[in-house]
Design a protein around this motif. Sequence first.
Motif, mmCIF file in Angstrom:
data_model
loop_
_atom_site.group_PDB
_atom_site.id
_atom_site.type_symbol
_atom_site.label_atom_id
_atom_site.label_comp_id
_atom_site.label_asym_id
_atom_site.label_seq_id
_atom_site.Cartn_x
_atom_site.Cartn_y
_atom_site.Cartn_z
ATOM 1 N N PHE A 148 0.821 -1.218 0.000
ATOM 2 C CA PHE A 148 0.000 0.000 0.000
ATOM 3 C C PHE A 148 0.854 1.267 0.000
ATOM 4 O O PHE A 148 0.332 2.374 -0.152
ATOM 5 C CB PHE A 148 -0.928 0.006 1.220
ATOM 6 C CG PHE A 148 -0.224 0.116 2.534
ATOM 7 C CD1 PHE A 148 0.207 -1.020 3.196
ATOM 8 C CD2 PHE A 148 0.034 1.348 3.107
ATOM 9 C CE1 PHE A 148 0.874 -0.931 4.414
ATOM 10 C CE2 PHE A 148 0.687 1.455 4.320
ATOM 11 C CZ PHE A 148 1.123 0.306 4.979
ATOM 12 N N VAL A 149 2.197 1.134 0.152
ATOM 13 C CA VAL A 149 3.069 2.312 0.306
ATOM 14 C C VAL A 149 2.980 3.272 -0.898
ATOM 15 O O VAL A 149 2.828 4.488 -0.701
ATOM 16 C CB VAL A 149 4.528 1.880 0.587
ATOM 17 C CG1 VAL A 149 5.437 3.090 0.710
ATOM 18 C CG2 VAL A 149 4.588 1.056 1.858
ATOM 19 N N PRO A 150 3.033 2.776 -2.148
ATOM 20 C CA PRO A 150 2.922 3.721 -3.271
ATOM 21 C C PRO A 150 1.630 4.531 -3.214
ATOM 22 O O PRO A 150 1.620 5.722 -3.545
ATOM 23 C CB PRO A 150 2.924 2.817 -4.508
ATOM 24 C CG PRO A 150 3.551 1.552 -4.064
ATOM 25 C CD PRO A 150 3.221 1.395 -2.619
ATOM 26 N N GLY A 151 0.562 3.889 -2.764
ATOM 27 C CA GLY A 151 -0.725 4.578 -2.655
ATOM 28 C C GLY A 151 -0.672 5.704 -1.658
ATOM 29 O O GLY A 151 -1.156 6.807 -1.922
ATOM 30 N N LEU A 152 -0.058 5.424 -0.523
ATOM 31 C CA LEU A 152 0.039 6.420 0.538
ATOM 32 C C LEU A 152 0.857 7.629 0.064
ATOM 33 O O LEU A 152 0.464 8.790 0.275
ATOM 34 C CB LEU A 152 0.691 5.780 1.766
ATOM 35 C CG LEU A 152 0.246 6.293 3.113
ATOM 36 C CD1 LEU A 152 -1.250 6.197 3.294
ATOM 37 C CD2 LEU A 152 0.973 5.560 4.225
ATOM 38 N N LEU A 153 1.998 7.336 -0.595
ATOM 39 C CA LEU A 153 2.855 8.422 -1.114
ATOM 40 C C LEU A 153 2.101 9.237 -2.162
ATOM 41 O O LEU A 153 2.123 10.470 -2.152
ATOM 42 C CB LEU A 153 4.138 7.837 -1.721
ATOM 43 C CG LEU A 153 5.154 7.268 -0.720
ATOM 44 C CD1 LEU A 153 6.305 6.584 -1.450
ATOM 45 C CD2 LEU A 153 5.698 8.399 0.173
ATOM 46 N N ALA A 154 1.416 8.498 -3.068
ATOM 47 C CA ALA A 154 0.664 9.175 -4.131
ATOM 48 C C ALA A 154 -0.425 10.061 -3.543
ATOM 49 O O ALA A 154 -0.646 11.190 -4.008
ATOM 50 C CB ALA A 154 0.048 8.144 -5.066
ATOM 51 N N LEU A 155 -1.084 9.554 -2.489
ATOM 52 C CA LEU A 155 -2.156 10.322 -1.850
ATOM 53 C C LEU A 155 -1.609 11.633 -1.278
ATOM 54 O O LEU A 155 -2.197 12.708 -1.489
ATOM 55 C CB LEU A 155 -2.812 9.484 -0.745
ATOM 56 C CG LEU A 155 -3.940 10.145 0.039
ATOM 57 C CD1 LEU A 155 -5.084 10.538 -0.876
ATOM 58 C CD2 LEU A 155 -4.456 9.221 1.131
ATOM 59 N N LEU A 156 -0.460 11.550 -0.598
ATOM 60 C CA LEU A 156 0.140 12.755 -0.007
ATOM 61 C C LEU A 156 0.540 13.752 -1.087
ATOM 62 O O LEU A 156 0.267 14.955 -0.985
ATOM 63 C CB LEU A 156 1.354 12.376 0.854
ATOM 64 C CG LEU A 156 1.029 11.606 2.137
ATOM 65 C CD1 LEU A 156 2.298 11.128 2.812
ATOM 66 C CD2 LEU A 156 0.215 12.479 3.082
ATOM 67 N N LEU A 157 1.169 13.228 -2.145
ATOM 68 C CA LEU A 157 1.590 14.099 -3.250
ATOM 69 C C LEU A 157 0.392 14.768 -3.918
ATOM 70 O O LEU A 157 0.404 15.966 -4.213
ATOM 71 C CB LEU A 157 2.368 13.291 -4.287
ATOM 72 C CG LEU A 157 3.838 13.005 -3.959
ATOM 73 C CD1 LEU A 157 4.427 12.043 -4.970
ATOM 74 C CD2 LEU A 157 4.637 14.323 -3.962
ATOM 75 N N LEU A 158 -0.642 13.955 -4.158
ATOM 76 C CA LEU A 158 -1.846 14.484 -4.821
ATOM 77 C C LEU A 158 -2.514 15.559 -3.975
ATOM 78 O O LEU A 158 -2.966 16.584 -4.504
ATOM 79 C CB LEU A 158 -2.838 13.355 -5.058
ATOM 80 C CG LEU A 158 -2.626 12.537 -6.334
ATOM 81 C CD1 LEU A 158 -3.428 11.250 -6.273
ATOM 82 C CD2 LEU A 158 -3.054 13.344 -7.550
ATOM 83 N N LEU A 159 -2.567 15.322 -2.664
ATOM 84 C CA LEU A 159 -3.175 16.316 -1.768
ATOM 85 C C LEU A 159 -2.423 17.638 -1.839
ATOM 86 O O LEU A 159 -3.027 18.712 -1.957
ATOM 87 C CB LEU A 159 -3.170 15.793 -0.329
ATOM 88 C CG LEU A 159 -4.344 14.903 0.073
ATOM 89 C CD1 LEU A 159 -4.120 14.318 1.452
ATOM 90 C CD2 LEU A 159 -5.651 15.695 0.057
ATOM 91 N N ALA A 160 -1.084 17.520 -1.818
ATOM 92 C CA ALA A 160 -0.257 18.734 -1.873
ATOM 93 C C ALA A 160 -0.442 19.447 -3.213
ATOM 94 O O ALA A 160 -0.656 20.671 -3.260
ATOM 95 C CB ALA A 160 1.204 18.356 -1.671
ATOM 96 N N ALA A 161 -0.412 18.665 -4.304
ATOM 97 C CA ALA A 161 -0.537 19.260 -5.641
ATOM 98 C C ALA A 161 -1.898 19.921 -5.827
ATOM 99 O O ALA A 161 -2.003 21.045 -6.342
ATOM 100 C CB ALA A 161 -0.333 18.175 -6.694
#
Lengths: 217, 346
Positions: A148-161
């Motif tokens: 699930f780690v890529p998902g978590l990272l992607a979620l954080l990045l997407l939120l910031a973007a």
Amino acid sequence: MEYKNTSFMRRLMALVTDVVISTAVYAVILMVTVNALDFTQPTKNLIDLITWLITVLLLANIISVVYVVYFVSKFGGTPGKLLFGIRIIRDSSDENLDLKTALLRSTAGYSFSAAFFGLGFWRMLKNESRLTWHDELFGSRVVEKSSFVPGLLALLLLLAATTMIFAQSFGALYTKLQPIINNVQERQRQQLEENTVPQTMPETTTIDKSDFILDTF
Amino acid sequence: VYSTFDNIRRSLEIAWKYKILWVFALLVAGSSLNYSSSSNSGSKEDEQKIQEIIEKYVPDSNSVSSNITGDGIGERVLGAATSTTPFLQEYLSNILIIGTTLLAVMLFAMAIGLIVRSWAFGSFIYGTSEAVKNRELQLRNLSDVGRVRLREVIKFAVILLLVTLAAITILVAVPLSIILSREYVAGIILLIIATILLFLFIIVVTYINTYGIRYLVLQNSTAKESIKKGYSAFTKNVGNSLKLSFGNCLVQSIIGGIILVGLITLVGIFVGIAIANEGFVRYAVGALIVPAAFAGLLLFSALTGYMTTYKETTWTILFNYINGEGIPTEPAPKVEEITGEQTNGI
């Protein structure tokens, strides 16, 4: 290969990621629209902007269904699920759902689970197999295939973007609207000043008490 | 031996026992509610929009309807045309874009709604049939039947809809054309006859729908065969069908009435407490509004689910009787119970 049915939390995070992805798409559309705005013709531009936003919002209804059905049947899950390493597969095999099943699961199945305040979704918390009603209805399972780690990272990045895009869009909109707002405020101020200038005699012909007194003297 | 009373009593028990059918019932009832409510609100909105446009662009719009045949209408139409032309010309592309998109979305929503309702209806009818036989219901089995029969159910619904629309068009158009040709007496007589015919036609179509869908789902008939068999089932059992309709109306009114009275009493008590007290008690009652609204919505959903399940079960029982099956008066004992008793006996 035998996969484990995924947990409620992971499915929820995948759902949140999907929501953030669609919000990011709207944010990009808003940014492009705002940057393209030209307020030399405010009325025409405003109507164009409203037309564009209504069209996008209306089309989003169709796109959201088509997008879910296509991704589920083609790749085994929406982007959020894929990022969190989970896949929707048939309960009898590891294959993706066919188009018809994916369509019914995403429309009829979700409607069924949503009845009685989402009883069919909450049900997966109670049963050991972690199946929702729409999983049971259409013979599907949501399984863990990778981390699930890529998902978590992607979620954080997407939120910031997404936050940055929204901030940029509203900033640009404010900058473009500022001269118009100033103009309106200036006009209001002028009107207020004109109105506060002492007026001459009222036009009405009502008899004033003081006139009567003066006459008597 | 068939009796309407036994049918109703047994259906009330079945509907209470098989609560999973309530969810299918909600989808079936919900889609039809959505259709009617959306079409009603749509037409009202359209009327309002048209009225707004008329008020905006037609000079002296209030007198247009009263003076429609009088002098000056030409000027008014001309005035409207000249004032709307620049607006239409300038924003025609905007109107076209929104209009086309709205139409596409509406068609898409209708198609999805039809699919969902047809699937739910097929699964639901099969579920009532299994429940009448005291069988355990599996979501997967019910869904599979709905899925397999989906195409035919959609075809069945579309055929009935088109036939109904055609009948309405003919029955309304003929008398109206006679009235327009200034044959007022003949036209009005025909209009009265057409209204009665339309009423009878809608009743017959309702029963064809009721029986036909069961032939389609439970006996694997095609859409066309189901309509024929549905018609035949109704004409051969008019008495039982009407008796059951009347019974259902009575039961639904009684249950609905009891719940309505209960709700009104409950709301009355809370309002009374709120009026009679001040300070904390009043605020506490006010704070209960949101959870009470949720509870009310839940109760309403459950009631809709129960009543729809009950009603469709009664028709499944009557359908079974028409096709040579009786009413199962008592639930069949479970296998474990039988083996348990036998073991105890031994």
